[in-house]
Design an enzyme around this catalytic site. Structure first.
Site, PDB file in Angstrom:
ATOM      1  CE  LYS A 183     -33.265 -11.612   1.608  1.00 23.56           C
ATOM      2  NZ  LYS A 183     -32.749 -10.566   0.633  1.00 23.56           N
ATOM      3  CD  GLU A 258     -19.163 -19.751   0.891  1.00 14.29           C
ATOM      4  OE1 GLU A 258     -18.171 -19.834   0.142  1.00 14.29           O
ATOM      5  OE2 GLU A 258     -20.326 -19.905   0.497  1.00 14.29           O
ATOM      6  CD  GLU A 391     -15.066 -10.151   0.937  1.00 11.42           C
ATOM      7  OE1 GLU A 391     -14.983 -11.249   0.349  1.00 11.42           O
ATOM      8  OE2 GLU A 391     -15.894  -9.931   1.835  1.00 11.42           O
TER       9      GLU A 391
END
Length: 500
Positions: A183, A258, A391
């Site tokens: 996906k 990750e 982030e």
């Protein structure tokens, strides 16, 4: 359904069982070129029905003796052929990715030059996956181990480096005999669909790799929740990774995650400052800062802080923003409008927190109407500010001075993330001390962003779970079986008769 304005655009359907398949709902979504903000193509809007079809096809292929019983060496031959086909189609794939997410075409050409090596690496590894004979207390009993493929692996891949990060999942999964349902990000579907076509062209069974395009809440969630899925491998945000981990753990399904990063890049007083400055620039402004390993926090020893800042700022101000397809361009757009807006909001937040914008700090259309943001340096910051802790995923650098090794270790490790770190020093002993004590899965010394399919990488803390690349990742895509064989032909003793 696509509206009239999108009807004339190129259309991409799912790729299931070796052919393009229209979405079960008939719905499509529009993908936009981030450099121009103009529609690029439409792609199938996948849902649970499409995912069920793809997983069923992958499961059938996994159980088919033509794939299940294929020798490890022959799987290696197929992977090597796939690497060759990627090399042959490198320009097409590079342009697809560049127009889809705004990465520089020359950067993508560089990635496509090395991407075949990932498939060739796992091709060589395919017939070197071995078990072991285990010593037992009874010499008449043979105990050995073997590694088996898991089954159908789900791969949910991001928009920032779709081909590379999809390869990190697909290559080892196929190497050991799994089948895959991908996906891709809804922002970057085209190159992944083309990759799936090359998989079949290389000689893999048509259902070995399938692609269902669409949104995460629809197609992605359906893939995570599918009961026949043996594993999920995901690259993306920490928040989404946390939800995936919870969902898969409840079904005792493995996951490789990750996730995000807020990586420190540390420059000591004895460093080659010119080299360190280039490493800082590469760490945060390459790919417009849209990398999980971006060196977004820079700590410079107070004695070299001013020199480093001057060098980095001068290069940031000279970076050429523009069309990512032009060779002279050094900074392309952010991948989509809301990402550009998120970066802008973080810089505004930094100003509110007391940070000073030394360079950049503005959105721009790059002269093309797209989603660009200037290379930005924030100073007068501290490690407690949100712009330093969270982030941003854009070309925004926060730089801070430090005075001692112990101080910078404390500051560098004071983060929820632990993906990567950089150290710039000519002191060999210090380099090894820092590498040992930094809480990061990858530590670079006097370089930044170096990587190889042969070198494993892992995120610490909120940066992820599991290992990608290298031989270590084979464990992520196999299960270990222990086999016990009684080699004696003696009668089996009655278990209820006590023996002296």
């Amino acid at each position: 359904m696509p509206d009239q304005s999108s009807a004339a655009l190129p259309r991409h359907d799912h790729y299931i069982g070796g052919e393009r398949v229209a979405p079960s709902s008939g719905d499509y979504f529009v993908s936009v070129n981030p450099a121009t903000a103009l529609p690029l193509y439409t792609a199938a809007r996948g849902n649970a029905d499409d995912v069920r079809r793809a997983v069923a096809d992958a499961r059938t292929t996994f159980e088919d003796p033509r794939w299940r019983d294929l020798s490890q060496t022959k799987r290696g031959h197929l992977l090597r052929r796939l690497g060759d086909l990627i090399a042959e189609n490198a320009e097409e794939l590079a342009r697809m990715e560049s127009t889809d997410n705004g990465k520089l075409l020359r950067e993508m050409r560089g990635q496509l030059a090395t991407l075949p090596e990932y498939y060739r690496y796992y091709a060589g590894l395919a017939d070197k996956i071995e078990g072991a004979v285990i010593p037992t207390s009874d010499r008449r009993v043979l105990n050995y181990t073997m590694r088996e493929p898991l089954g159908v692996v789900g791969a949910i891949t991001p928009w920032n480096s779709p081909l590379t990060l999809t390869t990190s999942k697909v290559a080892p999964a196929l190497c050991v005999g799994n089948t895959v349902v991908i996906k891709p990000s809804e922002y970057t579907s085209a190159a992944i669909l083309r990759l799936a076509e090359l998989v079949v062209e290389a000689g893999f069974p048509p259902g070995a790799v399938n692609v269902v395009t669409g949104y995460g809440a629809e197609a992605g969630q359906a893939l995570v929740d599918h009961p026949d899925l043996a594993k999920i491998s995901f690259t993306g945000s920490t928040a989404t990774g946390s939800r995936i981990a919870a969902a898969t753990a409840s079904r005792f399904v493995g996951s490789t995650l990750e996730l995000g990063g807020k990586s420190p890049n540390i420059v000591f007083e004895d460093a080659n400052v010119a080299n360190a400055a280039m490493g800082v620039v590469a760490g945060i402004f390459a790919a417009a800062g849209q990398t999980c390993i971006a060196g977004s926090r820079v700590f410079a020893h107070r004695s070299v802080y001013d020199e480093l800042l001057e060098r980095v700022a001068a290069r940031a101000q000279s970076i050429r923003i523009g069309d990512p397809l032009h060779d002279e361009t050094e900074l392309g757009p952010l991948a989509f409008e809301t990402q550009r807006d998120k970066v802008a909001q973080y810089v505004d937040l930094g100003r509110e927190e007391g940070a000073r914008v030394l360079t950049g700090g503005r959105a721009t259309d790059g002269g093309l109407g797209g989603y660009f943001y200037e290379p930005t340096i924030l100073v007068d910051v501290d490690n407690d500010m949100r712009v330093v802790r969270e982030e941003i995923f854009g070309p925004v650098l926060a730089i801070m001075p430090f005075d001692s090794e112990e101080e910078v270790l404390r500051l560098a490790n004071d983060t929820e993330y632990g993906l990567a770190a950089g150290v710039w020093t000519t002191n060999l002993a210090r380099a090894h001390r820092m590498a040992a004590r930094l809480e990061a899965g990858t530590v670079w010394v006097n370089t930044y962003r170096a990587m190889s399919p042969m070198s494993p990488r892992q995120g610490f803390k909120a940066s992820g779970v599991g290992i990608e690349h290298g031989t270590e990742t084979i464990k992520e895509y196999t299960r270990l079986k222990s086999v016990w064989v009684n080699t004696s032909e003696d009668a089996v003793a009655d278990p209820f008769v006590m023996r002296s």
